[in-house]
Design an enzyme around this catalytic site. Structure first.
Site, PDB file in Angstrom:
ATOM      1  N   SER A 114       0.903  -1.092   0.092  1.00  0.00           N
ATOM      2  CA  SER A 114       0.115  -0.019   0.078  1.00  0.00           C
ATOM      3  C   SER A 114       0.829   1.161   0.028  1.00  0.00           C
ATOM      4  O   SER A 114       1.961   1.347   0.483  1.00  0.00           O
ATOM      5  CB  SER A 114      -0.890   0.092   1.300  1.00  0.00           C
ATOM      6  N   GLN A 115       0.221   2.235  -0.605  1.00  0.00           N
ATOM      7  CA  GLN A 115       0.839   3.698  -0.568  1.00  0.00           C
ATOM      8  C   GLN A 115       1.252   3.939   0.987  1.00  0.00           C
ATOM      9  O   GLN A 115       0.412   3.917   1.786  1.00  0.00           O
ATOM     10  CB  GLN A 115      -0.249   4.643  -1.023  1.00  0.00           C
TER      11      GLN A 115
END
Ligand code: SAH
Length: 220
Positions: A68-69
């Site tokens: 994930s970011q």
């Protein structure tokens, strides 16, 4: 050719990530900021992607999955309002980066991943970094980990149509659960709190885009 950068380079990239992606977007939890400034995110991705590890977005980790970011990791972790004594359940450990962030803040982290190669890889990285408060297992996270329940917090790193009931059941009173809900192209990150009187409060945090929470129970 893979260009290898120095530890100093990565330390600076982490500082910049915290400043420009987290503090600038109102991430204020000191524990979250500290953990993400310290954890070597570049060690959780393929060597060829290490230079991009602190960029403002998700990255592929193989098998059609993504890390994930950084902002999303920070946002989800902050929403759980964790305390040092907490026991946390994570569904979808993937490369193990989010697991490391949780384990830096809490007493114990239990994490379930359904893809064996990712489980093995993440275990190796977490072990090499000295995390001894993490227990990982292979399986379908939708049913949670009843033997280890209740948990003070539950983090689901893949989207579902609705929150799996087993996960809500395994939440301790006062606990928080964060999960992306919706469909492939339209998801909202939702925070559910189990109040002390047994009632639930739901809060929508922001739009997001995750890979699906795969159901092992429904085979098509
Ligand atoms: N936090 C991880 C996110 C990985 S993507 C990271 O930053 O690397 C989501 C992960 O959820 C994938 O690794 C996927 O295999 C896993 N997953 C999907 N459905 C699952 C299920 N039912 N049980 C356990 N893991 C699941």
């Amino acid at each position: 050719m893979t260009l290898r950068h120095s530890e100093q380079y990565y330390r600076e990239a982490r500082k910049k990530m915290v400043l420009e992606q987290l503090l600038a977007r109102k991430i204020s939890s000191r524990e979250v900021l500290k953990a993400m400034e310290e954890i070597p995110r570049h060690l959780f991705v393929d060597q060829g992607l290490a230079a991009k590890a602190y960029d403002d977005g998700p990255l592929p980790i193989g098998y059609g999955q993504t890390i994930s970011q950084p902002y999303m990791v920070a946002m989800m972790t902050q929403a759980l309002e964790l305390s040092p004594n907490d026991r946390v359940l994570e569904i979808g450990s993937g490369c193990g980066y989010q697991t490391a962030v949780l384990a830096s803040i809490c007493r114990e982290v239990y994490s379930i991943e359904r893809l064996e190669p990712l489980l093995t890889q993440s275990l190796n990285v977490l072990k090499s970094l000295g995390y001894n408060n993490v227990t990982l297992k292979l399986g379908d996270g939708q049913v949670g980990w009843p033997q280890k329940a209740p948990f003070n917090a539950v983090l689901v790193a893949a989207y579902a149509e609705r929150t799996p009931k087993d996960l809500v059941d395994q939440l301790a009173p006062g606990g928080h659960l964060v999960i992306p809900l919706g469909a492939e192209d339209s998801q909202l990150l939702v925070l559910t709190t189990k109040n002390l009187d047994g009632s639930f409060t739901r809060k929508t945090l922001l739009g997001c885009r995750f890979v699906p929470l795969v159901s092992e129970r429904v085979k098509v």
